[in-house]
Design a protein around this motif. Structure first.
Motif, PDB file in Angstrom:
ATOM      1  N   UNK A  29       0.839  -1.204   0.000  1.00 53.23           N
ATOM      2  CA  UNK A  29       0.000   0.000   0.000  1.00 53.23           C
ATOM      3  C   UNK A  29       0.870   1.248   0.000  1.00 53.23           C
ATOM      4  N   UNK A  30       1.909   1.258   0.827  1.00 54.09           N
ATOM      5  CA  UNK A  30       2.804   2.416   0.896  1.00 54.09           C
ATOM      6  C   UNK A  30       3.524   2.639  -0.426  1.00 54.09           C
ATOM      7  N   UNK A  31       4.049   1.577  -1.024  1.00 48.90           N
ATOM      8  CA  UNK A  31       4.779   1.677  -2.294  1.00 48.90           C
ATOM      9  C   UNK A  31       3.858   2.184  -3.410  1.00 48.90           C
ATOM     10  N   UNK A  32       2.593   1.729  -3.399  1.00 53.14           N
ATOM     11  CA  UNK A  32       1.654   2.086  -4.464  1.00 53.14           C
ATOM     12  C   UNK A  32       0.859   3.364  -4.176  1.00 53.14           C
ATOM     13  N   UNK A  33       1.031   3.938  -2.988  1.00 49.32           N
ATOM     14  CA  UNK A  33       0.304   5.147  -2.636  1.00 49.32           C
ATOM     15  C   UNK A  33      -1.182   4.890  -2.420  1.00 49.32           C
TER      16      UNK A  33
END
Length: 171
Positions: A51-55
């Protein structure tokens, strides 16, 4: 020439051929399910990291959790920010024993590494369930079959592709 001789002290480990995002794509293509597979800027082995990597918000990631339910494998898809409620899942499946699979068991049964296991194109067929809360977004993201791959799919297409029963099993 290989004569099958194994030196003492060296045991040949059982190799498991890993499947890949190509298998996921081919499965969904054959089923005529719209989807996108894409490479993330960096590998992510947890839903929160993906989720963090993909925003994205963590609940937009659908994670596939594998259990032995009375000795039989099952997959449960839940939002990335939630946990399975064991009592609810036992009641839903009408089983008395529930155990999370370890990384080796996941690899042997599905053909994929833990943390990037897709909900489809598995080496071993098994019942699949998806928590109703995983369907609150029109589009969700899930394991693409490799640590750096992500599968983007409409939530209702995910249910159809995985032939999943919709359940209420998160806490």
């Amino acid at each position: 020439m290989d004569n099958g001789y194994q030196p003492q002290g060296h045991r040949q480990e059982e190799e498991v051929d890993l499947l890949s995002s190509v298998d996921v794509h081919n499965y969904l293509q054959m089923a005529n399910i719209p989807h996108e597979l894409s490479r993330m800027p960096e590998p992510a082995r947890t839903a929160s990291r993906a989720a963090a990597v993909l925003g994205l918000a963590p609940h937009q990631i659908v994670k596939s959790v594998l259990f032995y339910a009375d000795g039989k494998p099952v997959m449960v898809m839940i939002p990335g920010d939630r946990m399975v409620d064991y009592a609810k899942l036992k009641a839903e499946l009408k089983v008395s024993r529930l155990r999370l699979l370890n990384a080796d068991e996941v690899r042997q049964l599905t053909g994929y590494l833990i943390g990037c296991t897709p909900p489809v194109a598995l080496k071993t067929e098994m019942p699949r369930y998806i928590d109703i809360q995983a369907l609150r977004e029109d589009v969700v993201y899930t394991g693409g079959g490799e640590p750096e791959m992500v599968l983007k799919i409409r939530s209702y297409d995910l249910v159809r592709a995985a032939d999943a029963d919709v359940v209420d099993v998160i806490r």
